[in-house]
Design an enzyme around this catalytic site. Structure first.
Site, PDB file in Angstrom:
ATOM      1  N   GLY A 197      24.094  21.483  39.014  1.00 38.50           N
ATOM      2  CA  GLY A 197      24.295  22.818  39.578  1.00 38.50           C
ATOM      3  C   GLY A 197      23.379  23.064  40.761  1.00 38.50           C
ATOM      4  O   GLY A 197      23.820  23.500  41.828  1.00 38.50           O
ATOM      5  N   TYR A 198      22.101  22.767  40.583  1.00 39.77           N
ATOM      6  CA  TYR A 198      21.126  22.940  41.669  1.00 39.77           C
ATOM      7  C   TYR A 198      21.457  22.023  42.837  1.00 39.77           C
ATOM      8  O   TYR A 198      21.485  22.451  43.995  1.00 39.77           O
ATOM      9  CB  TYR A 198      19.725  22.641  41.132  1.00 39.77           C
ATOM     10  CG  TYR A 198      18.637  22.672  42.180  1.00 39.77           C
ATOM     11  CD1 TYR A 198      18.215  23.883  42.722  1.00 39.77           C
ATOM     12  CD2 TYR A 198      18.018  21.501  42.610  1.00 39.77           C
ATOM     13  CE1 TYR A 198      17.211  23.926  43.681  1.00 39.77           C
ATOM     14  CE2 TYR A 198      17.013  21.526  43.561  1.00 39.77           C
ATOM     15  CZ  TYR A 198      16.611  22.740  44.096  1.00 39.77           C
ATOM     16  OH  TYR A 198      15.611  22.766  45.039  1.00 39.77           O
ATOM     17  N   GLY A 199      21.733  20.749  42.546  1.00 36.22           N
ATOM     18  CA  GLY A 199      22.066  19.799  43.601  1.00 36.22           C
ATOM     19  C   GLY A 199      23.317  20.199  44.358  1.00 36.22           C
ATOM     20  O   GLY A 199      23.404  20.025  45.578  1.00 36.22           O
TER      21      GLY A 199
END
Length: 288
Positions: free
Chosen positions: A155-157
């Site tokens: 999700g962050y990436g």
């Protein structure tokens, strides 16, 4: 890098300035003579940040997911800057949540996009008329996860991959007005984001079904151990602030600023090593 000037101070908006990289950017730029509008979610954090800055740091309440607050901040900056406009914006606000993609709640996935991508775009759109007045700079905070994403940070990436695309497109779109766009790509940095991410991940795991722990018990354990070790090897946020200062002040700023050996090495590895080999390296490094 140019030294601070005794002329009228240049002005910059830094989002997510309460702690970590954002706070380091605010302090570094203020020390270099900039007038810094520091976007913080809690004004108490902003007051602490502004203490001792001799009025160079001006805290403004700003949640980048709150469109009304964004417009209020832009009106305040416009009133203070007038026709001089704004010389820079540093889109730093961001969050990171870890967990297996298979079981990550969609609202947690969306929350990261709301802050890291849509918030960044909303702030940039709102300040661009002020940036255009001064032919200022737009600085976007990416991550090494934007070009080489670790497991359990999908999700962050994904948000940081999106920021890479935004930087590439915006850099060309704004060229006719002489507005430079720079992307900062930090690796592991000593900031509260790791403890916040760990705490948030623990809360996510509590709400995940039992099969999540059953299927991912070993890699999740390895991930927790890795996160615990990160602060000891991470570099200080002032290193990132130095890159931001260069992006704002240099006559010819770079388009990308990888910060930290892990980010520099990662940017090289993704270009020369096949994906399967890189997967093997990441698994070994993370103990997976």
């Amino acid at each position: 890098m140019p030294a601070p000037s005794s002329a009228a101070p240049r002005t910059v908006l830094v989002t997510g300035a309460s702690t970590g990289i954002g706070a380091a950017c605010a302090r570094t730029l203020a020390a270099r003579g900039w007038r810094v509008f520091a976007g913080v979610r809690k004004l108490a954090d902003g007051e602490a940040l502004a203490a001792g800055s001799e009025g160079r740091i001006i805290p403004l309440q700003l949640d980048v997911t709150n469109r009304d607050q964004i417009q209020s901040v832009v009106r305040e900056i416009s009133a203070q800057c007038g026709e001089a406009g704004l010389q820079g914006v540093v889109n730093n606000a961001g969050i990171a949540l870890a967990g297996p993609l298979e079981f990550m709640p969609l609202d947690a996935f969306q929350r990261q996009f709301d802050v890291n991508v849509l918030g960044l775009v909303a702030v940039t759109q709102a300040v661009l008329p002020l940036i255009r007045k001064s032919r200022g700079r737009v600085v976007l905070m990416g991550s090494n996860s934007g070009f080489m994403c670790e497991p359990f940070l999908a999700g962050y990436g994904a948000t940081k991959h999106a920021v890479e695309a935004i930087a590439d497109s915006l850099r060309i779109e704004l060229r006719p007005w002489g507005i430079e766009v720079a992307l900062i790509e930090p690796g592991a940095i000593k900031t509260p984001i790791w403890s916040k991410s760990r705490e948030a991940a623990e809360q996510l795991f509590v709400g995940m079904p039992p099969e999540c722990e059953k299927l991912y018990a070993a890699p999740i354990s390895a991930l927790r151990k890795m996160v615990e070790k990160i602060p000891s090897s991470a570099i200080p946020p002032e290193r990132v602030a130095g890159a931001v200062a260069h992006a704002l002040e240099s006559r010819r700023p770079r388009t990308r600023y990888p910060v930290g050996l892990d980010s520099i090495a990662g940017s090289l590895l993704v270009r020369i090593i096949p994906d399967r080999w890189l997967d093997w390296i990441i698994r070994k490094v993370m103990g997976l």
